[in-house]
Scaffold this motif. Structure first.
Motif, mmCIF file in Angstrom:
data_model
loop_
_atom_site.group_PDB
_atom_site.id
_atom_site.type_symbol
_atom_site.label_atom_id
_atom_site.label_comp_id
_atom_site.label_asym_id
_atom_site.label_seq_id
_atom_site.Cartn_x
_atom_site.Cartn_y
_atom_site.Cartn_z
ATOM 1 N N GLU A 283 50.126 18.878 38.267
ATOM 2 C CA GLU A 283 50.428 19.904 37.958
ATOM 3 C C GLU A 283 49.618 20.929 36.719
ATOM 4 O OE1 GLU A 283 54.582 19.718 34.967
ATOM 5 O OE2 GLU A 283 53.806 18.131 35.771
ATOM 6 N N LYS A 284 49.055 20.035 36.411
ATOM 7 C CA LYS A 284 48.459 20.801 34.591
ATOM 8 C C LYS A 284 47.424 22.329 35.713
ATOM 9 C CE LYS A 284 46.186 20.341 30.804
ATOM 10 N NZ LYS A 284 44.561 19.035 29.996
ATOM 11 N N ILE A 285 46.318 21.619 37.190
ATOM 12 C CA ILE A 285 45.662 22.755 37.756
ATOM 13 C C ILE A 285 46.870 23.621 38.273
ATOM 14 C CG2 ILE A 285 44.587 22.673 39.310
ATOM 15 C CD1 ILE A 285 43.088 19.948 39.604
ATOM 16 N N ALA A 286 48.010 23.200 39.134
ATOM 17 C CA ALA A 286 48.953 23.909 39.243
ATOM 18 C C ALA A 286 49.116 25.339 38.154
ATOM 19 C CB ALA A 286 50.278 23.683 40.036
ATOM 20 N N VAL A 287 49.400 24.899 37.316
ATOM 21 C CA VAL A 287 50.243 25.730 35.742
ATOM 22 C C VAL A 287 48.864 26.692 35.440
ATOM 23 C CG1 VAL A 287 50.338 25.565 33.559
ATOM 24 C CG2 VAL A 287 51.820 23.537 35.072
ATOM 25 N N GLU A 288 47.200 25.873 35.178
ATOM 26 C CA GLU A 288 46.033 26.486 35.298
ATOM 27 C C GLU A 288 46.257 27.709 36.223
ATOM 28 O OE1 GLU A 288 43.197 24.058 34.415
ATOM 29 O OE2 GLU A 288 43.438 23.479 32.455
ATOM 30 N N LYS A 289 46.117 26.879 36.997
ATOM 31 C CA LYS A 289 45.895 28.233 38.343
ATOM 32 C C LYS A 289 47.231 29.788 37.946
ATOM 33 C CE LYS A 289 44.004 26.797 42.528
ATOM 34 N NZ LYS A 289 44.530 26.294 44.262
ATOM 35 N N GLU A 290 48.625 29.025 38.019
ATOM 36 C CA GLU A 290 49.066 30.161 38.077
ATOM 37 C C GLU A 290 49.406 31.030 36.442
ATOM 38 O OE1 GLU A 290 52.937 32.065 38.343
ATOM 39 O OE2 GLU A 290 51.343 30.882 39.801
ATOM 40 N N GLN A 291 48.711 30.365 35.490
ATOM 41 C CA GLN A 291 48.093 30.855 34.604
ATOM 42 C C GLN A 291 47.181 32.154 34.407
ATOM 43 O OE1 GLN A 291 49.455 29.390 31.407
ATOM 44 N NE2 GLN A 291 48.389 31.222 29.789
ATOM 45 N N LYS A 292 46.102 31.672 34.949
ATOM 46 C CA LYS A 292 44.877 32.512 35.596
ATOM 47 C C LYS A 292 45.624 33.652 36.740
ATOM 48 C CE LYS A 292 40.811 29.471 36.053
ATOM 49 N NZ LYS A 292 40.099 28.341 36.410
ATOM 50 N N ARG A 293 46.325 33.012 37.185
ATOM 51 C CA ARG A 293 47.195 34.627 38.235
ATOM 52 C C ARG A 293 47.825 35.170 37.667
ATOM 53 N NH1 ARG A 293 51.306 35.648 41.427
ATOM 54 N NH2 ARG A 293 52.404 34.512 40.362
ATOM 55 N N ILE A 294 48.672 34.888 35.896
ATOM 56 C CA ILE A 294 48.919 36.028 35.363
ATOM 57 C C ILE A 294 48.470 36.564 34.599
ATOM 58 C CG2 ILE A 294 50.680 35.731 33.129
ATOM 59 C CD1 ILE A 294 52.023 33.442 35.133
ATOM 60 N N VAL A 295 47.425 36.027 34.028
ATOM 61 C CA VAL A 295 46.738 36.459 33.271
ATOM 62 C C VAL A 295 45.850 37.483 33.942
ATOM 63 C CG1 VAL A 295 44.143 36.528 31.853
ATOM 64 C CG2 VAL A 295 46.117 34.802 31.862
ATOM 65 N N LYS A 296 45.397 37.285 35.379
ATOM 66 C CA LYS A 296 44.832 38.151 36.261
ATOM 67 C C LYS A 296 45.707 39.560 36.568
ATOM 68 C CE LYS A 296 41.808 38.348 39.931
ATOM 69 N NZ LYS A 296 42.450 37.872 41.962
ATOM 70 N N LEU A 297 47.108 38.944 36.942
ATOM 71 C CA LEU A 297 48.216 40.573 36.996
ATOM 72 C C LEU A 297 48.038 41.276 35.335
ATOM 73 C CD1 LEU A 297 50.798 38.661 38.879
ATOM 74 C CD2 LEU A 297 49.365 40.668 39.469
ATOM 75 N N GLU A 298 48.187 40.587 34.520
ATOM 76 C CA GLU A 298 48.325 41.113 33.670
ATOM 77 C C GLU A 298 47.409 42.420 33.131
ATOM 78 O OE1 GLU A 298 49.844 40.397 30.127
ATOM 79 O OE2 GLU A 298 51.516 40.169 31.971
#
Lengths: 579, 248
Positions: A283-298
């Motif tokens: 879950e943490k990895i998924a969250v991190e991925k999501e976080q990264k994706r969001i950061v990238k999108l940002e």
């Protein structure tokens, strides 16, 4: 005994977090409704809206990212800021980052609508951090809030926690009513796990008070209930509690049995924990991925925004530059136009001047040449002593010189007029005298050409004009009249008055006259000089030009009446009085 | 009758010769011709002058204006003057104008213009404009002289020389010790301008110089004057007797 107690407490305490978390879910729908109701005014803020929806769906990381954005971009409205901090606090709390959660909650202002919830959360954080006094103070504040305002808070849960706090602080008398209430409530709710926790808590209380007869049945009750569940940690805790109890009762056999069972549950729990940990890690990895994706999108979004801004600014700059250059271009065109016009005017004036020079020089040259020739003749004639002929030649010379002088005089006056150097003073003038004075100079020529001259201007006739310029006008007009008259012709100067305020001075001759074309050419209002027509007579048109300019300067008008072969009337109209 | 005395201030001999020539032809007396400011001042003090003709530029300097300013500064000896100029430049005129000239002549000028300018200047100076140019008048009266235009010539008569003025319609017969002549002037003007301490009206047609009276014979209505002239004394003007201290 004391040591035994300590161990018991630690085990009991483990129940609390899970207990808190499970409680959360039942409250959250009410809380969400309340939040939704209170934040309708912020739905225009897209980021906040998103953050809120992530919050409702328990996507804590996304909530944290979006609230950061809201706080950094549009931190204007206090209420909005409070909500953001609230969301962040809950999110951090859920992620077990209690220190950060506490910071966020403390940033919320005193006017916040969900302040009790905040206090409750702060209490929970303190409890989690073993700061029981602090937790107790927060919970006490929440407890005081009327029931009506605390729909979003489970008061039983709060009371239970207060009980736990007292328990830990060893204030057993104070803890007892709270814990009893909690047991009663949980029995009502029929939530097994929580009931077990409550039983455990109450049992611990009794046990600490050495009321073993009350405590042991409760421990057993908890153990029995735990057996019916699959919650390993509950089973583990209750079993350990039983083991401790049996140990204290010196029933080591039973204690050992419970210990074994405890080991078994511990293993199960460890297995389960491992699975949990794996799941958590995933879950943490998924969250991190999501976080990264969001950061990238940002980041992408930011770059996009920056690019857009750059485009906008460059467009504005280009537009301004275009405007400025257009303005300067137009100004230049305008200037050029003026310059061009001035050039044309100057060219015209220059042409006039050149023409004037050529005519004047030509005329002067021929005059001087005529005198030269005449003088040679004169010398010869003088040698042969023909007196009468000498006289004729001298007369001729004198006439030529007179003409040349008139030309030069006009040239000088014209130059003075053009450069605005003349002394000009308008006064009341006696017309008769002025005419007489000017005509006096022509007495000899008139006599010579046998032209009769008559000045019939009344002696009391006055006009308002500048004396010297009027003399120049009269000189030229009389000069012309003589020039274009044959012998035995007549020149008359007289005035005519009409109803107007003007006196019409007329210089009339019975000379050769002029055709309509010449007349119109002479009257044309131009600085250019008229074409020379009478080649045999000295004249440049300069005199007429001068007359027109001078009459105009004296506020007068000029007109000509003429008939070819019959004579000419030059009419000057000048004001009688100061206008 | 006497000639008018003219002071000519002109540096160029050619010009001053021409001026003097014209003036003499027209029966003016030349008090002197000066070529500089200094000379002009000397002649101004030494000679009897009625009018001055001043060239603005003397030896390239506008000393003529300075001389005009000098005349303007004379407390009792104020005389009329005319500027003579070839420059029609505005700048010079503006400077010259400050001296309040009574006339100016622009070179080149002819005889008529010069004489007209002199006459015009005298008219303006004594505040009796159009006296010479009008059809029905030819006399200007100052405190000391009568300026009379006789034909083309301008003459003057010392007021003290006049014995008797005999008025006949538009004319006045002026009788002096030496001569007798007619001037054109209205009776109103002559009464207005003559010095009333010197001249008295004795009759509708007679004005006499009080100092020339030899005898008054009231019963015959007769006044006997110097040089065997006599004037009528009418009843309306008999007050004249009271002007004399009567011996009884």
């Amino acid at each position: 005994m004391h040591k035994k107690l300590k161990t018991t407490l630690i085990f009991l305490f483990i129940c609390i977090p899970s207990f808190l978390l499970s409680q959360e879910k039942s409250e959250s729908s009410a809380l969400n409704k309340s939040i939704q109701h209170n934040t309708t005014s912020f739905t225009t803020n897209a980021d906040f809206k998103k953050a809120q929806s992530y919050f409702f769906n328990n996507h804590w990381d996304s909530t944290l990212v979006l609230t950061t954005k809201v706080l950094s971009t549009s931190a204007k409205d206090e209420k909005l800021i409070d909500y953001c901090h609230f969301f962040r606090g809950i999110s951090f709390f859920e992620k077990k980052l209690f220190k950060k959660a506490e910071d966020e909650f403390l940033k919320i202002s005193k006017n916040f609508q969900l302040l009790p919830n905040v206090k409750a959360k702060l209490g929970s954080i303190a409890l989690e951090s073993y700061l029981f006094e602090k937790a107790l103070s927060y919970y006490k504040e929440v407890e005081k809030i009327p029931k009506l305002h605390s729909q979003t808070i489970n008061m039983e849960h709060i009371k239970d926690n207060i009980g736990i706090c007292y328990l830990h602080l060893q204030k057993y008398e104070k803890a007892k009513p709270y814990l009893l209430e909690s047991v009663r409530y949980q029995e009502e709710q029929k939530d097994t796990v929580l009931l077990i926790g409550s039983y455990g808590n109450l049992a611990t209380l009794y046990y600490d008070l050495y009321k073993d007869n009350l405590a042991i049945p409760l421990f057993q009750k908890a153990y029995a209930l735990a057996k019916t569940t699959n919650d390993f940690s509950t089973l583990q805790t209750t079993t350990e509690n039983m083991a401790v109890v049996e140990e204290n009762r010196k029933d080591y056999k039973k204690a050992l049995q419970y210990r074994k069972e405890y080991e078994q549950w511990t293993d199960s729990l460890n297995d389960q924990n491992k699975i949990y940990a794996t799941a958590k890690a995933e879950e943490k990895i998924a969250v991190e991925k999501e976080q990264k994706r969001i950061v990238k999108l940002e980041a992408e979004k930011e770059i996009e925004a920056a690019e857009r801004d750059t485009f906008l600014y460059s467009a504005i700059i280009l537009f301004v530059m275009l405007g400025v250059s257009l303005y300067f271009y137009r100004a230049k065109v305008k200037r050029n136009k003026i310059i061009h016009q001035q050039k044309e005017n100057l060219d015209a004036l220059n042409t006039t001047k050149d023409k004037l020079f050529s005519i004047v020089s030509h005329d002067l040259r021929s005059s001087v040449n005529a005198i030269k020739t005449s003088n040679k003749k004169l010398i010869k004639t003088l040698e042969s002593e023909k007196r009468s002929k000498v006289n004729d030649l001298l007369q001729n010379n004198s006439a030529i010189v007179n003409n040349a002088y008139t030309l030069l005089d006009n040239l000088l006056n014209w130059a003075l007029l053009q450069t605005d150097q003349t002394f000009f003073r308008m006064t009341n003038l006696q017309l008769y005298n002025t005419v007489e004075h000017v005509a006096y100079n022509y007495t000899a020529i008139l006599a010579d050409k046998e032209i009769s001259f008559e000045n019939t201007v009344p002696k009391n006739e006055t006009i308002y004009a500048d004396k010297e310029s009027l003399k120049i006008i009269l000189r030229n007009l009389i000069d012309n009249a003589i020039k274009f008259s044959h012998s035995k012709d007549q020149i008359r100067i007289y005035t005519k008055n009409d109803a107007t305020n003007f006196c019409h001075l007329i210089v009339e001759d019975t000379g050769i006259g002029m055709d309509t074309n010449t007349r119109q050419e002479l009257l044309k209002d131009t600085t250019l000089l008229a074409k020379k027509q009478h080649e045999n007579i000295i004249g440049t048109g300069l005199g007429m030009q001068l007359c027109k300019s001078m009459i105009k300067k004296n506020n007068g008008t000029f007109s000509i009446e003429s008939e070819l072969g019959k004579g000419t009337k030059m009419i000057i109209s000048l004001p009688k009085k100061l206008i | 009758m006497e000639n008018i005395n003219v002071l000519v201030v002109e540096d160029k001999p050619e010009q001053s010769t021409k001026l003097v020539e014209i003036l003499k032809e027209n029966n003016f007396t030349i008090s002197g011709t000066a070529t500089s400011f200094r000379e002009a001042v000397d002649i101004f003090y030494a000679q009897n002058i009625d009018i001055a003709i001043i060239d603005i530029f003397l030896n390239g300097r506008p000393d003529g204006i300075a001389f005009a300013e000098f005349i303007d500064a004379q407390p009792n000896g104020l005389k009329p003057f005319i500027f003579l100029t070839s420059a029609t430049s505005r700048e010079i005129f503006n400077r010259a104008k400050l001296t309040k000239p009574y006339g100016y002549i622009v070179k080149p000028f002819n005889e008529l213009e010069l004489i007209y300018a002199i006459e015009n200047t005298i008219e303006k100076f004594y505040g009796q404009e159009d006296s010479f140019s009008a059809e029905d008048e030819n006399t200007i009266i100052s405190d000391d002289n009568l300026f009379i235009k006789k034909g083309k010539a301008l003459k003057k008569v010392n007021v003290d020389d006049i014995i008797l003025i005999e008025v006949e319609e538009k004319y006045c017969n002026i009788i002096t010790e030496k001569e007798k002549f007619v001037i054109l002037i209205s009776l109103v003007k002559i009464l207005d301008l003559l010095d009333t301490t010197k001249f008295y009206r004795t009759h509708r047609n007679f004005i006499v110089n009080i100092r020339k009276i030899e005898e008054i014979i009231p019963q015959d209505n007769l006044i006997l004057l110097e040089g065997n002239h006599s004037a009528t004394l009418s009843g309306k003007y008999k007050d004249i007797i009271n002007k004399f201290r009567t011996l009884k």
